[in-house]
Design a protein around this motif. Structure first.
Motif, PDB file in Angstrom:
ATOM      1  N   GLU A   1      51.096  34.692  34.390  1.00 10.21           N
ATOM      2  CA  GLU A   1      50.562  34.785  33.028  1.00 10.21           C
ATOM      3  C   GLU A   1      49.135  35.300  33.040  1.00 10.21           C
ATOM      4  O   GLU A   1      48.769  36.165  32.234  1.00 10.21           O
ATOM      5  N   LEU A   2      48.300  34.797  33.950  1.00 12.02           N
ATOM      6  CA  LEU A   2      46.907  35.228  34.004  1.00 12.02           C
ATOM      7  C   LEU A   2      46.753  36.613  34.620  1.00 12.02           C
ATOM      8  O   LEU A   2      45.769  37.304  34.348  1.00 12.02           O
ATOM      9  N   ARG A   3      47.704  37.018  35.435  1.00 10.25           N
ATOM     10  CA  ARG A   3      47.597  38.309  36.112  1.00 10.25           C
ATOM     11  C   ARG A   3      48.323  39.419  35.365  1.00 10.25           C
ATOM     12  O   ARG A   3      48.333  40.572  35.813  1.00 10.25           O
ATOM     13  N   ALA A   4      48.930  39.085  34.229  1.00 10.73           N
ATOM     14  CA  ALA A   4      49.669  40.079  33.454  1.00 10.73           C
ATOM     15  C   ALA A   4      48.740  41.208  33.017  1.00 10.73           C
ATOM     16  O   ALA A   4      47.662  40.970  32.470  1.00 10.73           O
ATOM     17  N   GLY A   5      49.132  42.429  33.291  1.00 15.27           N
ATOM     18  CA  GLY A   5      48.346  43.592  32.890  1.00 15.27           C
ATOM     19  C   GLY A   5      47.215  43.958  33.817  1.00 15.27           C
ATOM     20  O   GLY A   5      46.556  44.984  33.617  1.00 15.27           O
ATOM     21  N   ALA A   6      46.952  43.131  34.805  1.00 13.50           N
ATOM     22  CA  ALA A   6      45.854  43.408  35.741  1.00 13.50           C
ATOM     23  C   ALA A   6      46.359  44.246  36.908  1.00 13.50           C
ATOM     24  O   ALA A   6      47.559  44.378  37.150  1.00 13.50           O
ATOM     25  N   GLU A   7      45.431  44.821  37.634  1.00 14.84           N
ATOM     26  CA  GLU A   7      45.777  45.560  38.835  1.00 14.84           C
ATOM     27  C   GLU A   7      46.326  44.597  39.891  1.00 14.84           C
ATOM     28  O   GLU A   7      45.945  43.432  39.927  1.00 14.84           O
ATOM     29  N   PRO A   8      47.228  45.081  40.751  1.00 12.36           N
ATOM     30  CA  PRO A   8      47.735  44.200  41.814  1.00 12.36           C
ATOM     31  C   PRO A   8      46.588  43.616  42.636  1.00 12.36           C
ATOM     32  O   PRO A   8      45.688  44.323  43.064  1.00 12.36           O
ATOM     33  N   GLY A   9      46.641  42.322  42.839  1.00  7.27           N
ATOM     34  CA  GLY A   9      45.611  41.651  43.617  1.00  7.27           C
ATOM     35  C   GLY A   9      44.394  41.216  42.814  1.00  7.27           C
ATOM     36  O   GLY A   9      43.520  40.519  43.340  1.00  7.27           O
ATOM     37  N   ASP A  10      44.314  41.605  41.548  1.00  8.21           N
ATOM     38  CA  ASP A  10      43.162  41.244  40.719  1.00  8.21           C
ATOM     39  C   ASP A  10      43.336  39.811  40.211  1.00  8.21           C
ATOM     40  O   ASP A  10      44.264  39.509  39.474  1.00  8.21           O
ATOM     41  N   THR A  11      42.438  38.932  40.612  1.00  8.09           N
ATOM     42  CA  THR A  11      42.501  37.528  40.184  1.00  8.09           C
ATOM     43  C   THR A  11      41.362  37.186  39.229  1.00  8.09           C
ATOM     44  O   THR A  11      40.978  36.026  39.114  1.00  8.09           O
ATOM     45  N   GLY A  12      40.828  38.197  38.544  1.00 11.90           N
ATOM     46  CA  GLY A  12      39.660  37.981  37.699  1.00 11.90           C
ATOM     47  C   GLY A  12      39.846  36.893  36.663  1.00 11.90           C
ATOM     48  O   GLY A  12      38.987  36.012  36.498  1.00 11.90           O
ATOM     49  N   ARG A  13      40.938  36.915  35.904  1.00 11.86           N
ATOM     50  CA  ARG A  13      41.156  35.901  34.865  1.00 11.86           C
ATOM     51  C   ARG A  13      41.387  34.530  35.489  1.00 11.86           C
ATOM     52  O   ARG A  13      40.950  33.511  34.936  1.00 11.86           O
ATOM     53  N   SER A  14      42.049  34.501  36.628  1.00 11.92           N
ATOM     54  CA  SER A  14      42.255  33.224  37.325  1.00 11.92           C
ATOM     55  C   SER A  14      40.916  32.648  37.781  1.00 11.92           C
ATOM     56  O   SER A  14      40.661  31.447  37.632  1.00 11.92           O
ATOM     57  N   ARG A  15      40.065  33.507  38.323  1.00  9.02           N
ATOM     58  CA  ARG A  15      38.753  33.024  38.780  1.00  9.02           C
ATOM     59  C   ARG A  15      37.910  32.549  37.613  1.00  9.02           C
ATOM     60  O   ARG A  15      37.146  31.577  37.740  1.00  9.02           O
TER      61      ARG A  15
END
Length: 640
Positions: free
Chosen positions: A515-529
């Motif tokens: 859910e948090l990684r939806a739409g992000a680049e693979p490996g991008d954990t920005g919203r999770s962080r």
């Protein structure tokens, strides 16, 4: 850490072609009963089928009996009777080796084939040994009485290499006993082929595994290794001989043999990795690192040298940069010569690197002093001198429902509210009582988390990988797991371990959260962080530590977020240090441990964390006892 093995010429596909398993249920009895009884039940069915002329069913039951009790004489008597009825070729057809192959079928066919093709039969028995080395698959009459002179010594060497790889170095006593037949064959084979360097070297590698059963085997290993090395001093014979010398306690002699082999073949830098491990084990880390530096000047990307060097440097100075650099190397070099355990070896036994950090709350210490079978019925009162974090108090209230807990003093404002205005509030206080600010998780979420959690992991990256299935949960459900962790069921774990580990995995789950990684680049954990940072600056709690650990793991995996994570972890630790001037901050030392494993942490922050942890160790040591020795306090993970 890794273990190098001398490599004999690789066997071709026809030598070891089958995947072995033992998944076929025993048809003559339950799998949980005594193996001998199960074998006899299978044999009864086999005899009945044989009497009716149903050879295929008889063969199936014989295979089941061999899988249960391979050394039972009646098994081999019935196999011989079946062979006599079917004929040599027909008997082999009764035991077809398919993919995957049932181990009883493989062993039965090996015994039949061994009568006319001993090497072929031995190869199949070696497969069985590789699959399960605790059973005496090869300890049968035809192997014991085999005449090695009529066998190819190179094929025997390949056999010994295949067997030794699964035994352990050295083998446990029970494993050595089950496989002593191979040592017996090695003794006869070396006597029969005195001019085969490869055979003597491989026999040396095999023999040193048997010291728990036969101490004289080590002398055999040294003698055979020396003879093979004299006949042909190449890399293989050098390695086998050197390992035998090292096992015999003659490290410097072993190093000399290895150095000579390396001088003869400078490109074989894996010899350096072997020597470096030996030197490190002997407490000669500086010599080991010098060797590795020499190897990496020749081949900078040689994985064995890089892994070993990173572990040794970390063990020498404790700087996590060596381990983070190793993780970077592993990401950039996914293909390696073999599996390594250096990262796990360096992390082993260290808080947060290989296990959840221990709690420091007095209420958990109180809980620890009460036997588990007394807790549900215990009634009384207890007083705590100051408010402690809500997760710790929740564990105590669940474990001691009859205890009336009073807390002295007032609630510190910075403890009962978020550390920052944007901090995520997972607990709400009513006076001194904290209640979850999020609803309980679903049964599905609890079941998924409960199947993954354990307070130990090989290394931070492995913990991250283990948490992958939690990514299918939504962010709010993962937050619910943070304040409603499932209760642990393992009585051997210290109080709070399961809950703290559950919180760690829930936060790691946020890094995977689809859910948090939806739409992000693979490996991008920005919203999770971003969410983990909000948790870290929420209400002071064990969840603070869990969130920071997940951020640290993100930084290990992604160099692009290291500056950000360094700032978050460093700032939260410094805030705890500032607040500890006025009150006890039970999570302070744990935050210091997390700061020390954060990539690229500011040196001044690291120095402060080391100072705090050093003071804690001094306090744990306590005043000297009557013997003059420090009185040690209980460690969290240890014997009760």
């Amino acid at each position: 850490m890794h273990t190098r093995r001398a490599r004999a010429p690789k066997p071709g596909g026809s030598h070891y072609p089958h995947a072995v398993n033992d998944e076929r249920p025993a048809r003559g009895g339950r799998r949980d009963e005594d193996p001998t009884a199960r074998a006899h039940a299978e044999l009864d069915l086999a005899r009945a089928a044989l009497a009716e002329g149903d050879l295929a069913h008889a063969a199936g039951h014989v295979a089941g009996a061999i899988a249960a009790a391979p050394g039972l004489p009646e098994v081999h008597e019935l196999l011989a009777a079946l062979s006599a009825r079917a004929g040599d070729e027909g008997a082999l057809e009764l035991f077809p080796v398919e993919q995957p192959a049932f181990i009883g079928t493989v062993v039965a066919r090996a015994h039949l084939q061994g009568r006319h093709d001993p090497i072929g039969g031995l190869r199949m028995l070696a497969q069985a040994t590789q699959f399960n080395c605790s059973q005496p698959w090869a300890d049968v009459s035809w192997v014991r009485h085999l005449e090695p002179r009529r066998l190819d010594p190179n094929e025997l060497a390949r056999l010994f290499v295949a067997v030794m790889s699964s035994l352990g170095d050295p083998a446990e006593a029970r494993v050595a006993k089950a496989n002593e037949v191979y040592l017996d064959l090695a003794r006869r084979a070396t006597a029969a082929h005195p001019g085969s360097a490869l055979l003597h070297g491989a026999a040396a590698g095999l023999a040193r595994r048997f010291t728990a059963l036969a101490p004289a085997a080590l002398a055999d290993a040294v003698r055979w290794g020396a003879h093979g090395h004299r006949l042909r001093p190449d890399k293989l014979t050098s390695v086998w001989y050197a390992y035998a010398l090292k096992a015999d306690g003659r490290l410097d002699a072993a190093l000399q043999v290895m150095r000579q082999a390396w001088q003869a073949e400078p490109g074989e830098v894996d010899l350096c990795a072997d020597m470096a491990n030996w030197l490190a084990e002997a407490g000669r880390a500086d010599e080991a690192l010098d060797l590795l530096d020499t190897a990496m000047r020749t081949e900078p990307d040689y994985d064995c040298a890089v892994h070993t060097a990173a572990r040794l440097r970390f063990e020498r100075d404790g700087d996590v940069a060596h381990l983070v650099g190793l993780v970077d190397f592993m990401r950039e070099h996914p293909l390696t010569s073999h599996e390594h355990t250096d990262l796990a070896g360096a992390c082993r036994g260290r808080p947060w690197l290989a296990m959840v950090g221990g709690p420091a709350e007095s209420v958990i210490n109180l809980l620890h002093q009460i036997e588990r079978d007394r807790r549900a019925h215990l009634e009384g009162t207890a007083t705590v001198s100051a408010l402690e974090v809500p997760s710790a108090l929740a564990v105590v209230r669940r474990e001691l429902p009859g205890l009336r807990l009073s807390i002295e003093g007032g609630p510190p404002p910075e403890m009962v509210g978020p550390q920052r205005p944007d901090g995520r509030v997972l607990w709400r206080y009513d006076g001194m009582l904290a209640r979850p600010a999020v609803p309980p998780p679903s049964a599905r979420a609890l079941q998924l988390l409960g199947g993954l959690v354990w307070p130990f992991w090989p290394d931070p990256v492995a913990a991250y990988d283990q948490a992958l299935p939690l990514g299918q949960l939504g962010a709010e459900e993962l937050l619910s797991l943070l304040v409603h962790p499932p209760a642990g069921t393992d009585p051997k774990l210290p109080d709070g371990a399961w809950e703290r580990a559950s919180q760690v995995y829930a936060c790691l789950g946020l890094l995977h959260c689809e859910e948090l990684r939806a739409g992000a680049e693979p490996g991008d954990t920005g919203r999770s962080r971003e969410l983990l940072t909000a948790i870290a600056f929420g209400v002071e709690d064990w969840t603070t530590e869990a969130a920071l650990f997940a951020l640290v793991v993100a930084a290990w995996l992604d160099p692009g977020c290291r500056e950000e994570v360094r700032g978050v972890v460093g700032r939260r630790f410094l805030d705890a240090m500032q607040q500890s001037r006025d009150r006890v901050v039970t999570i302070r030392e744990s935050l210091g441990e997390l700061a020390l494993i954060t990539p690229q942490m500011v040196p001044e922050v690291s120095a402060l964390a080391r100072e705090v942890l050093s003071r804690r160790e001094e306090q744990r040591a306590g005043p000297p006892d009557q013997t003059g020795e420090p009185a040690r306090r209980r460690r969290w993970f240890g014997r009760r």
